[in-house]
Design a protein around this motif. Sequence first.
Motif, PDB file in Angstrom:
ATOM      1  N   UNK A 175    -107.854  12.178  11.940  1.00 27.75           N
ATOM      2  CA  UNK A 175    -106.539  12.796  10.806  1.00 27.75           C
ATOM      3  C   UNK A 175    -106.105  10.613  11.263  1.00 27.75           C
ATOM      4  N   UNK A 176    -106.241  10.504  11.829  1.00 28.61           N
ATOM      5  CA  UNK A 176    -105.550   8.399  11.872  1.00 28.61           C
ATOM      6  C   UNK A 176    -105.936   8.299  10.960  1.00 28.61           C
ATOM      7  N   UNK A 177    -107.014   8.245  10.650  1.00 29.30           N
ATOM      8  CA  UNK A 177    -107.786   7.392   9.955  1.00 29.30           C
ATOM      9  C   UNK A 177    -107.360   7.161   8.401  1.00 29.30           C
ATOM     10  N   UNK A 178    -107.359   8.672   8.283  1.00 33.37           N
ATOM     11  CA  UNK A 178    -106.734   9.176   6.766  1.00 33.37           C
ATOM     12  C   UNK A 178    -105.444   8.861   6.338  1.00 33.37           C
ATOM     13  N   UNK A 179    -104.594   8.763   7.761  1.00 32.48           N
ATOM     14  CA  UNK A 179    -103.329   8.496   7.371  1.00 32.48           C
ATOM     15  C   UNK A 179    -102.860   7.422   7.128  1.00 32.48           C
ATOM     16  N   UNK A 182    -104.124   6.065   3.793  1.00 24.47           N
ATOM     17  CA  UNK A 182    -103.412   6.445   2.476  1.00 24.47           C
ATOM     18  C   UNK A 182    -101.686   5.805   3.239  1.00 24.47           C
ATOM     19  N   UNK A 183    -100.952   5.543   3.980  1.00 21.22           N
ATOM     20  CA  UNK A 183     -99.971   4.347   3.742  1.00 21.22           C
ATOM     21  C   UNK A 183    -100.914   3.107   3.469  1.00 21.22           C
ATOM     22  N   UNK A 184    -101.532   2.861   3.194  1.00 21.97           N
ATOM     23  CA  UNK A 184    -102.134   1.446   3.150  1.00 21.97           C
ATOM     24  C   UNK A 184    -102.058   1.345   1.109  1.00 21.97           C
ATOM     25  N   UNK A 185    -102.370   2.416   0.688  1.00 21.73           N
ATOM     26  CA  UNK A 185    -102.754   2.714  -0.685  1.00 21.73           C
ATOM     27  C   UNK A 185    -101.543   3.516  -1.650  1.00 21.73           C
ATOM     28  N   UNK A 186    -100.540   3.444  -0.241  1.00 23.77           N
ATOM     29  CA  UNK A 186     -99.325   3.627  -0.813  1.00 23.77           C
ATOM     30  C   UNK A 186     -98.851   5.390  -1.318  1.00 23.77           C
ATOM     31  N   UNK A 187     -99.313   5.956  -0.194  1.00 22.64           N
ATOM     32  CA  UNK A 187     -99.698   7.299  -0.861  1.00 22.64           C
ATOM     33  C   UNK A 187     -99.050   8.730   0.021  1.00 22.64           C
TER      34      UNK A 187
END
Length: 732
Positions: A175-179, A182-187
């Motif tokens: 979950x941490x990696x995914x979140x 996603x922040x780095x991708x702007x999502x």
Amino acid sequence: MKNSCAAASHCSNQTQSEGSSIEKNHNPSACEYTQLTWLISGMDCPSCATKIENAVKGLTGVNRARVTFATERLLVRAENRANIGDDILTTIEALGFSVKDDRSSEFAAKSFLKKYWRIISLALVMLFAVLIQEALPAVGNVLFYLATLWGLFPVAAKAWQLARNGSPFSIETLMSIAAIGALFLGETIEAAMVLLLFMIGEHMEAFAAGRARQGIQKLTELTPETAYQIDQKGNKSEVSAHILKPGDIIEILPGSRLPVDGELLTPGVSFDESALTGESVPIEYNAGERVMAGALSVDRVARFRVISRPGESAVDRIIRLIEEAEERKAPVERFIDTFSRWYTPLMMFMAILVAFVPPLVFSQPWGEWIYKALTLLLIACPCALVISTPAAVTSALARASRNGALIKGGAILELLGSVTTVAFDKTGTLTEGKPAVTQIVSFDTSTLSPEQAVLRLAAAIESGSTHPLAKAIVASADEIKISLPVAEGVEVKPGLGVQGLVEGKIVVVGSPRHLQGSIDRIAGAQHKREQLEEQGNTIAVVTVEGHLVGFIVLRDNPRTDAQSAITALNTMGIKSVMLTGDNPRAATAIARQLGMEYRAGLLPGDKSTEVEQLKNEGRVAMIGDGINDAPALKAADIGIAMGSGADVALETADGALTHNRVEELPALIDLSRSTMTIIRQNVFLAVGSKAVFLVTTLLGMTGLWVAVLADTGATALVTANALRLLRNKKKG
């Protein structure tokens, strides 16, 4: 490193102040280790218990650690040093779990706020961000960033702590990696949604775990912490129930529960045992009878003589067996545990390939494939799969315990459903276990009261025995107030009889088969024996110096629930066989009455042999209650003891019918079959949903929040499906 006993004492004081307890080591030479116990809060599923266990095991000075999910108990064997308790508590709290203390209401309130404040505040920030997104997109985007960081902090902190303690591939890590990705991708919206849905899923698991543990928690609350002790002068004082020992006299008031197993001293007291046995009608006990801990006095003040040691009452024994049950996992559960250990690393490796191979090899857009890789990570979360089996097993074990059956683990639960034959002991299992003397036949005409003379000798020999037949003989002598002589050198031969020296003569009380030679020397004795046995009676033969002096005729009636149990088993296609050391004629009468097969005249070793032969036809369960049944219980595929039986039978067996009703057995077998059906459904739901969303993710049809919603949905489905086992009330 060897520590002093003073250090052990210091450690004990510290840990107890934090809500733990100490199990004392009675071996002075072994004072370098101590046993510490805590009640843990916040475990949502069995994998949480494993995480705590692994982390505590990794601490310096910890020799052994075990966490029981069902009772929420952590048991640690560690070196006696002053700060070992603090180290363990720090580790537990760093993992995101809490230690329960005695301030239950205050603790519950804090726990509620701690669990739900973050999820509620996260949802409110996200809602506000959505409302202003169109008017103030920059502000909305910042709020989503802040919401993500607010939700990410505890998840990432727990992931880091788990990684440091030997669990790098945890759900929190994924979950941490995914979140973060996603922040780095702007999502930002999807990053925040991922964490919100994950938190909701965790609380759903916690709800399921709480429901499954309710029955067990109620069991632990049955015995009060204090008792009124009566000293030798008759003075009454309130003391801790943990210091009571056998022989102490205690008193309980109407509406109060018995804290230990006790022998009733007050005649004619009614007890409500519904929490223990399920019987709604209070049962009246007479002086001298044993009453289980947890029984509630209905109508009057009652005094007892304590008969159980601290931690060894009937309730304590059941709780201990429940804790041991978690170590005996079902084969399917062990397979899923093993599978999940390599499944998550494999999926993380696949996600790396998805992120790097298409852009590097096929010049695909980096953003698109990193996004797909992050989605794949969320799909890889094994929440639904990991909880699919233990949720069903825990629910089934909780329901079984509530309905009067205790099973030592998922492995036994799984086996029960495939049983083809059930072997029953007779006395105390199929019958009431309360035989009574119905007739005495004397072959000695040298005394004025020949029947009483026979009973006098037999009762003298049997006076120290706990066997049901022996107790019936002694009770019959007491009823007519016969003065018993002293028996010396009494020797018990299981399955054969008892002999001793009475008034200078060798007296033997035994089975007809063992004393057939003495019977054959008296004209008409064999015919009389056959006549009595054909009526369903059990015969105890009494000889003096090898000469037959009489028969004591006893009868033990079938249990009221035995017939319904055998009928239900027959309906399920399961064969029932009675194994008894009683004579064939008495066995025939009982077997015909119940409609089952039988093997009679068996010694303890013979029962084991019969069980082995029955195993050639399929899987065999054996039910018994006596010391003589222990070998057969061990020989069977599944051994089940009656809850009121001998301790050795309960320890040997794989389960126990704690309410002493054999009619619970068919329901237990049906529960096993239902559990395995639900486990198969859960595994299909968990694996099937992963397969579907794996394909849709790679095709670009689903994104991050849909993936985590699918995982949460699958977790909810398997949990709800498992909880059906709790709602499936017993029939009748």
